[in-house]
Design an enzyme around this catalytic site. Structure first.
Site, PDB file in Angstrom:
ATOM      1  N   GLY A  46      -4.021 -12.010  -1.191  1.00 28.78           N
ATOM      2  CA  GLY A  46      -4.564 -11.449  -2.420  1.00 28.78           C
ATOM      3  C   GLY A  46      -3.783 -10.586  -3.231  1.00 28.78           C
ATOM      4  N   GLY A  48      -4.139  -7.419  -6.599  1.00 31.67           N
ATOM      5  CA  GLY A  48      -4.934  -6.443  -7.163  1.00 31.67           C
ATOM      6  C   GLY A  48      -4.114  -5.680  -8.021  1.00 31.67           C
ATOM      7  N   THR A  49      -4.708  -4.700  -8.844  1.00 30.81           N
ATOM      8  CA  THR A  49      -4.087  -4.210  -9.905  1.00 30.81           C
ATOM      9  C   THR A  49      -2.943  -3.227  -9.392  1.00 30.81           C
ATOM     10  OG1 THR A  49      -6.151  -3.635 -11.008  1.00 30.81           O
ATOM     11  CG2 THR A  49      -4.405  -2.250 -11.612  1.00 30.81           C
ATOM     12  N   VAL A  53      -0.843  -8.491  -1.740  1.00 30.83           N
ATOM     13  CA  VAL A  53      -1.139  -8.407  -0.062  1.00 30.83           C
ATOM     14  C   VAL A  53      -0.821  -9.870   0.481  1.00 30.83           C
ATOM     15  CG1 VAL A  53      -2.796  -7.719   1.933  1.00 30.83           C
ATOM     16  CG2 VAL A  53      -2.958  -6.941  -0.812  1.00 30.83           C
ATOM     17  N   LYS A  68       1.155  -5.082   2.088  1.00 31.30           N
ATOM     18  CA  LYS A  68       0.652  -4.728   0.766  1.00 31.30           C
ATOM     19  C   LYS A  68       1.955  -4.358   0.184  1.00 31.30           C
ATOM     20  CE  LYS A  68      -2.674  -2.224  -2.167  1.00 31.30           C
ATOM     21  NZ  LYS A  68      -4.000  -1.408  -2.148  1.00 31.30           N
ATOM     22  N   ASP A 163     -14.479   2.426  -6.116  1.00 36.56           N
ATOM     23  CA  ASP A 163     -14.152   1.112  -6.336  1.00 36.56           C
ATOM     24  C   ASP A 163     -14.697   0.041  -5.482  1.00 36.56           C
ATOM     25  OD1 ASP A 163     -13.425  -1.091  -8.042  1.00 36.56           O
ATOM     26  OD2 ASP A 163     -11.357  -1.144  -7.145  1.00 36.56           O
TER      27      ASP A 163
END
Length: 327
Positions: A46, A48-49, A53, A68, A163
């Protein structure tokens, strides 16, 4: 010094980085940081902002973990405030339905920092996009109960996630659901202080945020929770807006024209300092919905699924990609 700067400095005083060390308050001391070289990256699961990960193996213990990498490309003054918040919050949080931060490890440079998290085989967004049939209602209740337990724990500790969405809900192959990604999470107190309304992914953003309130409470998490419940039942997003105006329009279509009976619209800056009263996580857990048939199944009885995240051919370019991850 502004609010963000003063908060950043306070967190920096609590989490002082020294060469080879990551010092935290005594009750959560990590000691000397290990090197990321002690972890074998298996695949990317993954992005994200706030970081990439990986699924990784701890070569010292053979444990599979989520690794991460803290995104530093836009930072000139050390660790991003979002990552410092995530670290300091997760170090003090221990709950079966909250993702676990095991330790912080470092790369070749002091600016190269990784968070070692408990590994979960699935995220609900990937599952929903790849499942041929929806979850059964008993399975949905099982998932939602676990998320509500985690939320109740957060809210009792005066933390708002800010979130919540299906891509931030992880599930193990044993059916345990955990809330993840605390980059936007904030501790709050009484009296509530102003915060930026530009939080929560659009499809899950509460109407008071869309209408400009800067006073945030646990209500914004509960709105997102309602959207998630509907999405799990319907197997599609409840309010897939393409802009803030469109999002407000979809909410009005669903709930009717705003009035003082259902929304305190006159109190919000675009209409407020007074947030919309909403059911709490405890209210949700005590709801008769979970006592009606079909009853929630036990987590151990949840089905297992292929590990779609481990088959990603190409990285996403932003957190906004994917039909369930709109910004």
């Amino acid at each position: 010094m502004g609010d963000a700067e003063s908060e950043s400095e306070q967190i920096r005083l609590k989490c002082i980085r020294k060469e080879g060390f990551f010092t935290v308050p005594p009750e959560h001391r990590l000691g000397r940081c290990r090197s990321v070289k002690e972890f074998e990256k298996l695949n990317r699961i993954g992005e994200g902002t706030y970081g990439i990960v990986y699924r990784a193996r701890d070569t010292q213990t053979d444990e599979i973990v989520a690794l991460k990498k803290v995104r530093m490309d836009k930072e000139k003054d050390g660790v991003p405030i979002s990552s410092l918040r995530e670290i300091t919050l997760l170090l003090r949080l221990r709950h079966p339905n909250i993702v676990e931060l095991k330790e912080v490890v470092v790369g070749n440079h002091l600016e190269s920092i990784f968070l070692v998290m408990g590994y979960c085989e699935q995220d609900l967004a990937s599952l929903l996009e790849n499942m041929p049939t929806p979850f059964s209602e008993a399975q949905v209740k099982c998932i939602v109960l676990q998320v509500l337990r985690g939320l109740q724990y957060l809210h009792q500790n005066f933390i708002i996630h800010r979130d919540l969405k299906v891509s931030n809900l992880l599930m193990t192959d044993k059916g345990c659901v955990k809330t993840a990604d605390f980059g936007l999470a904030r501790a709050y107190g009484i009296p509530v202080k102003p915060m930026t309304p530009k939080v929560v992914t659009l499809w899950y953003r509460a109407p008071e945020l869309l209408l400009g309130t800067t006073t945030q409470t646990t209500s914004i998490d509960m709105w997102a929770m309602g959207c998630i419940l509907a999405e799990l039942l319907a197997h599609k997003p409840l309010l897939p807006g393409t802009s803030e105006i469109h999002q407000v329009d979809l909410i009005v279509q669903l709930l009717g024209t705003p009035s003082e009976n259902i929304w305190p619209v006159s109190a919000w800056p675009l209409l407020s300092p007074t947030p919309l009263p909403r059911a709490t996580a405890r209210d949700g857990l005590e709801s008769s919905y979970f006592k009606e048939k079909p009853l929630p199944c036990e987590p151990e009885l949840m089905p297992t699924f292929p590990h779609h995240r481990n088959k990603q051919a190409a990285p996403a370019t932003s957190e906004g990609q994917g039909k369930r991850c709109k910004p």
